[in-house]
Design an enzyme around this catalytic site. Structure first.
Site, PDB file in Angstrom:
ATOM      1  CD  GLU A   1       1.084   7.407  -6.310  1.00 10.21           C
ATOM      2  OE1 GLU A   1       1.611   8.511  -5.985  1.00 10.21           O
ATOM      3  OE2 GLU A   1      -0.146   7.246  -6.370  1.00 10.21           O
TER       4      GLU A   1
ATOM      5  CD  GLU B   1      -5.530   5.757  -7.232  1.00 11.72           C
ATOM      6  OE1 GLU B   1      -5.542   6.640  -6.361  1.00 11.72           O
ATOM      7  OE2 GLU B   1      -5.079   5.927  -8.379  1.00 11.72           O
TER       8      GLU B   1
END
Length: 274
Positions: free
Chosen positions: A155, A160
């Site tokens: 990933e 974020e």
């Protein structure tokens, strides 16, 4: 997803590709030619969100799931909007809990099954909203399932953002970092300062031997391929698709203050170079 037959043949053809190669069975997959990164990159795919509806040839709305990040995802129109050439992804109070018992809903899009790429540069210009429990994210997952179930394929978290922070997190996750616990050999994440109330450009430059994370064109963190460690350290040799979502709540970001909703992320454009 199941392993794709013919994938080895796909890679035998790799060295013969031009700026990007789209296999017959997966015409939406852009694979960069070997050694192409040493030359000037070219724009190969973009989305400007100028139409007041989602381009279904490029994107789908993310459905609900069972993980922290997607358990509040909804395809409801109330979680999406367009204004001044920007896509708006919202986290909102759920005003009809007779129909859906979840207390709040979130909007997100992904290019799964419609666009994926291997190596190159991606840039996303966006403005983030802040609220207690807000967790906007831009990230990537493997399209063709080369190594098995998550987290075997890895990933890539381009960006974020949590709550009202003035930093973002840029991270790689894999079987190597999660199951084997190898988070410092090499270090698997970095942070970068931002002004979240302003538009910023988030991105990565992805090479066969490293992933360079960036904010506003400035390198912020590099995750290298390392020799002499478990091969699970580098699953990043296959095409990945893109997710952009306005998440809410979860064990990492914490509880949601519904009095601070709605919260939204505005996405101006996405560009991919190879």
């Amino acid at each position: 997803m199941k392993r794709v037959l013919g994938l080895s043949f796909f890679y035998l053809l790799f060295s013969a590709c031009s700026v990007h190669y789209r296999p017959k069975d997966h015409p939406y997959v852009y694979v960069q030619k070997k050694d192409r990164e040493v030359k000037e990159w070219k724009l190969v795919w973009e989305e400007n969100f100028n139409s007041p509806k989602l381009d279904s040839s490029k994107w789908s709305r993310i459905p609900a799931g069972g993980a922290d990040w997607n358990k509040h995802m909804s395809t409801d129109d109330a979680c999406f909007g367009w204004e001044n050439g920007a896509l708006i992804l919202r986290g909102i109070k759920n005003t009809n809990q007779d129909k859906d018992s979840r207390p709040f809903l979130t909007g997100g899009i992904w290019s799964k099954g419609k666009f994926a790429f291997q190596y190159g540069r991606i840039e996303i210009r966006a403005k983030l909203g802040s609220a207690k429990g807000a967790w906007p994210a831009m990230w990537m997952l493997a399209e063709l399932d080369k190594y098995g179930k998550y987290p075997r394929n890895g990933e890539i978290d381009i960006m974020e953002h949590l709550n009202f922070d003035n930093i973002i997190y840029q991270t790689t996750h894999s079987y190597y970092t999660l199951d084997l616990g190898q988070k410092e050999n090499p270090k698997h994440f970095g942070t970068a300062s931002i002004k979240s109330e302003e538009y910023n450009t988030y991105g990565i430059s992805w090479y066969p031997d490293r992933i360079v994370f960036q904010v506003n064109g400035v390198d912020t963190f590099t995750y290298p391929r390392v020799n002499g460690v478990d091969p699970a350290q580098w699953p990043y040799d296959q095409p990945f698709y893109l997710l952009i979502d306005q998440q809410l709540g979860g064990s990492w970001v914490g509880e949601v203050n519904q009095d601070q909703l709605p919260v939204e992320m505005r996405v101006d454009w996405v560009k991919v170079y190879q």
